[in-house]
Structure formats: structure tokens, C-alpha cells
Design a protein around this motif. Structure first.
Motif, PDB file in Angstrom:
ATOM      1  N   TRP A   1      87.927   4.930  35.286  1.00  0.00           N
ATOM      2  CA  TRP A   1      88.096   3.876  36.233  1.00  0.00           C
ATOM      3  C   TRP A   1      86.915   2.539  35.567  1.00  0.00           C
ATOM      4  CZ3 TRP A   1      85.295   4.519  41.536  1.00  0.00           C
ATOM      5  CH2 TRP A   1      85.311   3.464  42.353  1.00  0.00           C
TER       6      TRP A   1
ATOM      7  N   GLY B   1      80.731   1.198  35.027  1.00  0.00           N
ATOM      8  CA  GLY B   1      80.114   0.440  36.287  1.00  0.00           C
ATOM      9  C   GLY B   1      80.779  -0.948  36.305  1.00  0.00           C
ATOM     10  N   ALA B   2      80.573  -1.548  37.904  1.00  0.00           N
ATOM     11  CA  ALA B   2      80.891  -3.167  37.789  1.00  0.00           C
ATOM     12  C   ALA B   2      79.805  -3.632  36.885  1.00  0.00           C
ATOM     13  CB  ALA B   2      80.446  -3.280  39.437  1.00  0.00           C
TER      14      ALA B   2
ATOM     15  N   ASN C   1      94.228  -3.657  39.396  1.00  0.00           N
ATOM     16  CA  ASN C   1      93.803  -4.302  40.522  1.00  0.00           C
ATOM     17  C   ASN C   1      93.661  -5.797  40.575  1.00  0.00           C
ATOM     18  OD1 ASN C   1      92.867  -4.400  43.338  1.00  0.00           O
ATOM     19  ND2 ASN C   1      91.842  -2.325  43.149  1.00  0.00           N
TER      20      ASN C   1
ATOM     21  N   HIS D   1      92.160   3.207  36.594  1.00  0.00           N
ATOM     22  CA  HIS D   1      91.970   2.138  37.455  1.00  0.00           C
ATOM     23  C   HIS D   1      91.306   1.000  36.931  1.00  0.00           C
ATOM     24  CE1 HIS D   1      90.217   0.692  41.653  1.00  0.00           C
ATOM     25  NE2 HIS D   1      90.732  -0.203  41.098  1.00  0.00           N
TER      26      HIS D   1
ATOM     27  N   THR E   1      79.613   8.360  33.054  1.00  0.00           N
ATOM     28  CA  THR E   1      79.102   7.200  33.989  1.00  0.00           C
ATOM     29  C   THR E   1      78.119   6.452  33.085  1.00  0.00           C
ATOM     30  OG1 THR E   1      79.164   8.106  36.257  1.00  0.00           O
ATOM     31  CG2 THR E   1      78.331   5.963  35.977  1.00  0.00           C
TER      32      THR E   1
ATOM     33  N   GLY F   1      85.071  -0.417  36.251  1.00  0.00           N
ATOM     34  CA  GLY F   1      84.819  -1.323  37.489  1.00  0.00           C
ATOM     35  C   GLY F   1      84.979  -2.538  37.602  1.00  0.00           C
ATOM     36  N   ALA F   2      84.694  -3.060  38.991  1.00  0.00           N
ATOM     37  CA  ALA F   2      85.016  -4.306  39.143  1.00  0.00           C
ATOM     38  C   ALA F   2      84.053  -5.646  38.168  1.00  0.00           C
ATOM     39  CB  ALA F   2      84.394  -4.881  40.626  1.00  0.00           C
TER      40      ALA F   2
ATOM     41  N   ILE G   1      74.629   7.152  31.768  1.00  0.00           N
ATOM     42  CA  ILE G   1      73.684   7.474  32.904  1.00  0.00           C
ATOM     43  C   ILE G   1      73.945   8.727  33.171  1.00  0.00           C
ATOM     44  CG2 ILE G   1      72.717   5.255  33.449  1.00  0.00           C
ATOM     45  CD1 ILE G   1      74.319   5.623  36.084  1.00  0.00           C
TER      46      ILE G   1
ATOM     47  N   VAL H   1      89.169  -4.897  40.395  1.00  0.00           N
ATOM     48  CA  VAL H   1      89.325  -6.184  40.745  1.00  0.00           C
ATOM     49  C   VAL H   1      88.599  -7.035  39.574  1.00  0.00           C
ATOM     50  CG1 VAL H   1      89.738  -6.123  43.054  1.00  0.00           C
ATOM     51  CG2 VAL H   1      87.449  -6.086  42.392  1.00  0.00           C
TER      52      VAL H   1
HETATM   53  C1  LIG Z   1      78.209   2.822  38.309  1.00  0.00           C
HETATM   54  C2  LIG Z   1      78.301   3.332  39.695  1.00  0.00           C
HETATM   55  C3  LIG Z   1      79.551   4.416  39.762  1.00  0.00           C
HETATM   56  C4  LIG Z   1      77.146   3.958  39.734  1.00  0.00           C
HETATM   57  O1  LIG Z   1      77.092   4.586  41.165  1.00  0.00           O
HETATM   58  P1  LIG Z   1      76.158   5.880  41.675  1.00  0.00           P
HETATM   59  O2  LIG Z   1      76.392   6.975  40.874  1.00  0.00           O
HETATM   60  O3  LIG Z   1      75.909   5.773  43.143  1.00  0.00           O
HETATM   61  O4  LIG Z   1      74.610   5.387  41.079  1.00  0.00           O
HETATM   62  P2  LIG Z   1      73.347   4.490  41.790  1.00  0.00           P
HETATM   63  O5  LIG Z   1      73.793   3.552  42.627  1.00  0.00           O
HETATM   64  O6  LIG Z   1      72.436   5.809  42.277  1.00  0.00           O
HETATM   65  O7  LIG Z   1      72.623   3.793  40.682  1.00  0.00           O
HETATM   66  C5  LIG Z   1      71.986   4.535  39.883  1.00  0.00           C
HETATM   67  C6  LIG Z   1      71.270   3.473  38.724  1.00  0.00           C
HETATM   68  O8  LIG Z   1      71.831   2.808  38.103  1.00  0.00           O
HETATM   69  C7  LIG Z   1      72.161   1.295  38.447  1.00  0.00           C
HETATM   70  N1  LIG Z   1      73.459   0.984  38.356  1.00  0.00           N
HETATM   71  C8  LIG Z   1      74.585   1.407  39.454  1.00  0.00           C
HETATM   72  N2  LIG Z   1      75.636   0.702  39.173  1.00  0.00           N
HETATM   73  C9  LIG Z   1      75.165  -0.441  38.208  1.00  0.00           C
HETATM   74  C10 LIG Z   1      76.071  -1.375  37.592  1.00  0.00           C
HETATM   75  N3  LIG Z   1      77.202  -1.456  38.035  1.00  0.00           N
HETATM   76  N4  LIG Z   1      75.303  -2.152  36.731  1.00  0.00           N
HETATM   77  C11 LIG Z   1      73.822  -1.908  36.535  1.00  0.00           C
HETATM   78  N5  LIG Z   1      73.333  -1.149  36.989  1.00  0.00           N
HETATM   79  C12 LIG Z   1      73.795  -0.131  37.794  1.00  0.00           C
HETATM   80  C13 LIG Z   1      71.227   1.214  39.992  1.00  0.00           C
HETATM   81  O9  LIG Z   1      70.709   0.285  40.176  1.00  0.00           O
HETATM   82  C14 LIG Z   1      70.492   2.570  39.646  1.00  0.00           C
HETATM   83  O10 LIG Z   1      69.104   2.196  38.885  1.00  0.00           O
HETATM   84  P3  LIG Z   1      67.898   2.850  38.945  1.00  0.00           P
HETATM   85  O11 LIG Z   1      67.833   4.181  38.991  1.00  0.00           O
HETATM   86  O12 LIG Z   1      66.969   2.186  38.167  1.00  0.00           O
HETATM   87  O13 LIG Z   1      67.307   2.519  40.539  1.00  0.00           O
HETATM   88  C15 LIG Z   1      78.546   2.186  40.577  1.00  0.00           C
HETATM   89  O14 LIG Z   1      77.247   1.492  40.913  1.00  0.00           O
HETATM   90  C16 LIG Z   1      79.349   1.260  40.334  1.00  0.00           C
HETATM   91  O15 LIG Z   1      79.163   0.143  39.490  1.00  0.00           O
HETATM   92  N6  LIG Z   1      80.655   1.432  41.000  1.00  0.00           N
HETATM   93  C17 LIG Z   1      81.900   0.712  40.819  1.00  0.00           C
HETATM   94  C18 LIG Z   1      82.365   0.074  41.857  1.00  0.00           C
HETATM   95  C19 LIG Z   1      83.617  -0.753  41.901  1.00  0.00           C
HETATM   96  O16 LIG Z   1      83.602  -1.507  40.679  1.00  0.00           O
HETATM   97  N7  LIG Z   1      84.252  -0.770  42.761  1.00  0.00           N
HETATM   98  C20 LIG Z   1      85.482  -1.646  42.620  1.00  0.00           C
HETATM   99  C21 LIG Z   1      86.637  -1.368  43.383  1.00  0.00           C
HETATM  100  S1  LIG Z   1      88.179  -2.386  43.253  1.00  0.00           S
END
Ligand SMILES: CC(C)(COP(=O)(O)OP(=O)(O)OC[C@H]1O[C@@H](n2cnc3c(N)ncnc32)[C@H](O)[C@@H]1OP(=O)(O)O)[C@@H](O)C(=O)NCCC(=O)NCCS
Length: 200
Positions: free
Chosen positions: A155, A175-176, A121, A137, A189, A157-158, A198, A140
Motif C-alpha cells: 500500500w 506512509g502518507a 486511486n 493500492h 511499515t 500511502g496518500a 518503523i 490518492v
Molecule cells: C504510516 C501509517 C500506516 C502509520 O499508522 P500507525 O501504525 O497508526 O502509526 P501511528 O499513527 O501510531 O504513528 C507512529 C509514529 O509514526 C509517525 N507517522 C505516522 N505516519 C506518518 C507519516 N505518514 N509520515 C511521517 N510520520 C508518520 C507518527 O507521528 C508517530 O510518531 P511518534 O511515534 O514520534 O509519535 C499511517 O500514519 C499512514 O501514513 N497511513 C497512510 C494512510 C493513507 O495514505 N490513506 C490513503 C487512503 S486513499
């Protein structure tokens, strides 16, 4: 190459792919999507459903972020193309599999292998001697250092960072903003600095 490109998935990701397609010389671009309420995408018509892709004539690319769905659809299609933005910087010693897309500003360095249906990306980088599995993936702004292996359908993350000489198994969600400093051998994840698993 056909003049016509069929993009499966009328999404934001699909819009970015349409722009790359224009820069690669496609003049006739149409979308397919299972959501019948979407009539156009990036100014191009949505002409049918995903299942129509098999019978339609033209080059094809799957623009769906979900790796499982992307793989399922791509595996049924012929004439699947690979699209690379002209402002991506790719070493001459890189292999890229069919159905993969490389967005603007991405950098891929020497002796790296990119599988099928991979998304590299916008503004991400993959350094030398990496192996990126099918339907992965690299989001970005994510950065993958040298000699990293990433399994199928993972995947990154960003803005995530993977340090050099690390192996990440298949079907991981990183995760991002996560920083991966050790091998990851269990699908799942991972978030944080350094990355920790987690339950999801
Ligand atoms: C990691 C990820 C998939 C988790 O999503 P989810 O399963 O919906 O998880 P939640 O939002 O319920 O978060 C669960 C816990 O993890 C934490 N958390 C989620 N993503 C995090 C991240 N990237 N970094 C640090 N902590 C994160 C939340 O704050 C939450 O903490 P808590 O339980 O203490 O409140 C998502 O947050 C993420 O980072 N996705 C990446 C998206 C991306 O990069 N897209 C780019 C498209 S080009």
C-alpha cells in the motif's frame, strides 16, 4: 458486461466505485456489506452480506481497502470486473488485471503492468515500465516514477513518492507523504523522507 453490478463493501471507497460504474454504463447497482446497520450506500441499496456475493447474479467488484480481505473475497468470485474512470489517462500499452479499479485523474504510462485487485486511486500516477503486484493500492495523489516494481498487497500511502528504478517488496505499508529512494526488501511499515522502517 451485465447491466447489474454488485459492489462488495458499502464504504467510502465503494461510493467512488459506484460513480465509476455509472460512467461505465451500469444501471442496476447494489451493495453487500457485513454491517447490517448499513442500509444504503451512495443512494443504492445494501441487499445482503459479503457471503451472498457467490450466489447472486451480476458483475462483481470488491470495494474493500484491506488487501488481505479484498484478496480473500475476490478469489471466491466469478464475473469480477475491472473498472476504469473515463477521465483516467491510460497508455494503450498497459495491462490491468481483473478486479482492479482506476479512479478519476489517475495516469498510467506505457508498458506498465497492473495486477489483479489493485486500486489506482484518485489523482495518482504510475509511470512507464512499472510492475504493480496483485491487491496493491496506490493511494490518492501518490506518484510512482518509471521502472518501479511494487510487490503484492503493498500500500503506497496518500501523496507518497517512489523514485524511478526502485523495487518495493510485497506487504509493505508506505506512509502518507513518504519518499522512497531505495529498494525495500523487507515487508513492513515505512515513513518519512527518505523512507525508514518503523516497528509496528
Ligand atoms: C504510516 C501509517 C500506516 C502509520 O499508522 P500507525 O501504525 O497508526 O502509526 P501511528 O499513527 O501510531 O504513528 C507512529 C509514529 O509514526 C509517525 N507517522 C505516522 N505516519 C506518518 C507519516 N505518514 N509520515 C511521517 N510520520 C508518520 C507518527 O507521528 C508517530 O510518531 P511518534 O511515534 O514520534 O509519535 C499511517 O500514519 C499512514 O501514513 N497511513 C497512510 C494512510 C493513507 O495514505 N490513506 C490513503 C487512503 S486513499
Amino acid at each position: 458486461m451485465n447491466d447489474k453490478l454488485i459492489i462488495i463493501g458499502a464504504s467510502g471507497h465503494g461510493k467512488v466505485i459506484a460513480d465509476i460504474a455509472v460512467k461505465n454504463g451500469y444501471h442496476d447497482i447494489v451493495f453487500l456489506d457485513d454491517n447490517e446497520t448499513i442500509k444504503t450506500c451512495a443512494g443504492y441499496p445494501v441487499v445482503g452480506k459479503t457471503s451472498d456475493a457467490i450466489s447472486l447474479y451480476g458483475d462483481k467488484i470488491v470495494a474493500i481497502g484491506d488487501a488481505r480481505i479484498r484478496k480473500e473475497i475476490q478469489s471466491k468470485l466469478s464475473n469480477v470486473v475491472t473498472l476504469i474512470h473515463p477521465q483516467a489517462m491510460i497508455s494503450r500499452r498497459v495491462e490491468i488485471g481483473m478486479g482492479s479499479v482506476v479512479m478519476a485523474g489517475a495516469v498510467i504510462n506505457s508498458d506498465t503492468s497492473i495486477g489483479k485487485g489493485v486500486i489506482v486511486n484518485t489523482g495518482s500516477s504510475i509511470d512507464h515500465d512499472c510492475w504493480i503486484g496483485d491487491f496493491s493500492h496506490i493511494s490518492v495523489g501518490a506518484h510512482v516514477a518509471g521502472t518501479v516494481s511494487i510487490g503484492n498487497s503493498s500500500w503506497i500511502g496518500a501523496g507518497a513518492t517512489v523514485i524511478n528504478n526502485v523495487n518495493i517488496c510485497g506487504e509493505c505499508m508506505i506512509g502518507a507523504g513518504t519518499v522512497v529512494i531505495n529498494n525495500i526488501e523487507e515487508s513492513g511499515t515505512y515513513i518519512g523522507v527518505p523512507a525508514r522502517r518503523i516497528e509496528k
